[in-house]
Scaffold this active site. Structure first.
Site, PDB file in Angstrom:
ATOM      1  N   ARG A 181      11.060   3.788   3.610  1.00  0.00           N
ATOM      2  CA  ARG A 181      10.666   2.713   4.608  1.00  0.00           C
ATOM      3  C   ARG A 181      11.956   2.102   4.902  1.00  0.00           C
ATOM      4  O   ARG A 181      12.719   1.607   4.060  1.00  0.00           O
ATOM      5  CB  ARG A 181       9.619   1.851   3.743  1.00  0.00           C
ATOM      6  N   HIS A 186       4.739   5.344  11.437  1.00  0.00           N
ATOM      7  CA  HIS A 186       4.137   5.395  10.112  1.00  0.00           C
ATOM      8  C   HIS A 186       3.374   6.822  10.006  1.00  0.00           C
ATOM      9  O   HIS A 186       2.275   6.547   9.931  1.00  0.00           O
ATOM     10  CB  HIS A 186       3.681   4.209   9.740  1.00  0.00           C
ATOM     11  N   ARG A 234       0.643  -1.095  -0.107  1.00  0.00           N
ATOM     12  CA  ARG A 234      -0.045  -0.036  -0.090  1.00  0.00           C
ATOM     13  C   ARG A 234       0.846   1.252   0.032  1.00  0.00           C
ATOM     14  O   ARG A 234       0.619   2.297  -0.940  1.00  0.00           O
ATOM     15  CB  ARG A 234      -0.754  -0.037   1.024  1.00  0.00           C
ATOM     16  N   THR A 235       1.841   1.588   0.995  1.00  0.00           N
ATOM     17  CA  THR A 235       2.465   2.742   1.068  1.00  0.00           C
ATOM     18  C   THR A 235       3.243   2.864  -0.300  1.00  0.00           C
ATOM     19  O   THR A 235       3.235   4.104  -0.728  1.00  0.00           O
ATOM     20  CB  THR A 235       3.447   2.628   2.377  1.00  0.00           C
ATOM     21  N   LYS A 263      26.062  -3.827  -0.548  1.00  0.00           N
ATOM     22  CA  LYS A 263      27.382  -3.470  -0.424  1.00  0.00           C
ATOM     23  C   LYS A 263      27.808  -2.827   0.758  1.00  0.00           C
ATOM     24  O   LYS A 263      29.047  -2.380   0.814  1.00  0.00           O
ATOM     25  CB  LYS A 263      27.914  -2.909  -1.589  1.00  0.00           C
TER      26      LYS A 263
END
Ligand code: CP
Length: 339
Positions: free
Chosen positions: A119, A152, A68-69, A97
């Site tokens: 995120r 969030h 969703r986000t 890396k």
């Protein structure tokens, strides 16, 4: 990018246009954002596209999974005419890396992105990147799309917008938050934001393995929010305007015994058709999704089930955020037209 308009405030020294935590918003900010989201819902619906963010490049940098986000950010960016780049940070970027998140932020700044939605598994990841970039000239805005067990905030914005659409107010509502309140970031962000309204009551419904953290409770106490705690979902549901369900965040609990206990305790925190029917007629059931087993699928046809509507609102609230950051003149113009 214009940064002198205070569309939202600061958190830990980081402020607009960065959006890193729910505490950045007061009631006036929230009501303005809801108004703009409503205007965009009307003016830029499915099947339309505007060029209001033409020339703006948005980066969606996701190092934890998301449907969703990430999806709704990409939808919003596309519908407003921005160029967009999306990265699974921990799979196909130089994070494998050993590149740090702040070096990644500096790299994307060097490549001239305008907005970074990120995120990350680490709490305060967006805050750290925004703080690092704040020493640069004309840095990109950083939006927190979920930081580990932290927050969030854009989810909380779309949650509150959904509640506001349903009740035309937030003041004096009773909201039950149900499930894994210890590890879930959406409920933390929502609780912080609810504290900006008056007369709100919060009922935390969880097992003893998943109680809301003391930091949030202290914040609510400081802001005069009445809250209580129970393990009884039926009692809480009967007296709430909003029942906000969440899943057990098993991926955030390493202890196998605790995981087993969480899963077992959660069986008593399941929204069934029978419980839904005992809720007030005007009440709604929400969930940030993904869901596991905490809302039975036959609840979906109950008129109180608002979680798919809530998801759709994510597109419009994120359009509003993007527009405010990328083209605040247009945002103001749309608000002025709407009166
Ligand atoms: N609500 C939410 O954050 O969903 P995703 O994890 O799918 O983005």
């Amino acid at each position: 990018m214009m940064t002198n308009q205070k569309w939202w405030g600061d958190y830990e020294g980081v402020g607009f246009p960065n959006l890193v935590a729910s505490q950045q918003f007061d009631k006036e900010h929230l009501l303005t954002l809801f108004q703009l989201s409503k205007v965009l819902k009307r003016n830029v619906p499915k099947g339309t596209r505007q060029d209001w963010l033409k020339g703006c490049t948005c980066l969606n940098l996701f190092s934890e999974p998301s449907t969703r986000t990430r999806g709704s950010n990409e939808m919003s960016e596309g519908r407003l005419g921005a160029a967009k780049i999306s990265f699974d940070n921990d799979q196909f970027s130089s994070a494998v890396k050993g590149e740090s998140k702040t070096d990644a932020g500096l790299a994307w700044h060097a490549m001239e992105v305008d907005i970074i939605v990120m995120r990350h598994k680490d709490e305060n990841a967006a805050l750290d990147v925004a703080r690092c970039l704040s020493h640069e000239e004309n840095p990109p805005a950083v939006i927190n799309g979920g930081d580990g067990k932290g927050q969030h905030p854009t989810q909380a914005l779309l949650d509150l917008f959904t509640i506001f659409e349903r009740f035309e107010k937030i003041d004096n509502l009773t909201i039950a938050m149900v499930g894994d309140l210890l590890r879930g970031r959406t409920v933390r962000s929502l609780a912080y934001m609810l504290s900006k309204f008056t007369g709100v009551k919060i009922i935390f419904v969880s097992s003893r393995f998943s109680k809301m953290g003391q930091d949030v409770k202290d914040y609510l106490n400081e802001h005069g929010v009445i809250w209580s705690e129970t393990e009884n979902l039926v009692e809480a549901a009967r007296q709430s305007d909003v029942v906000y369900m969440t899943r057990p965040q098993l991926e955030r609990e390493r202890n196998l015994i605790k995981r087993w206990l969480m899963r077992r305790a959660n069986r008593n925190l399941t929204m069934t058709k029978i419980i839904a029917e005992q809720m007030p007629m005007s009440s709604i059931i929400m969930h940030p999704f993904p869901r596991n087993e905490e809302i039975e699928t036959d609840v979906d046809s109950n008129e109180r089930a608002w979680y798919f509507w809530q998801m759709r609102n994510g597109v419009y609230i994120r359009m509003a955020i993007m527009l405010i950051i990328g083209n605040p003149t247009k945002a103001k113009e749309l608000l002025a037209q709407a009166g």
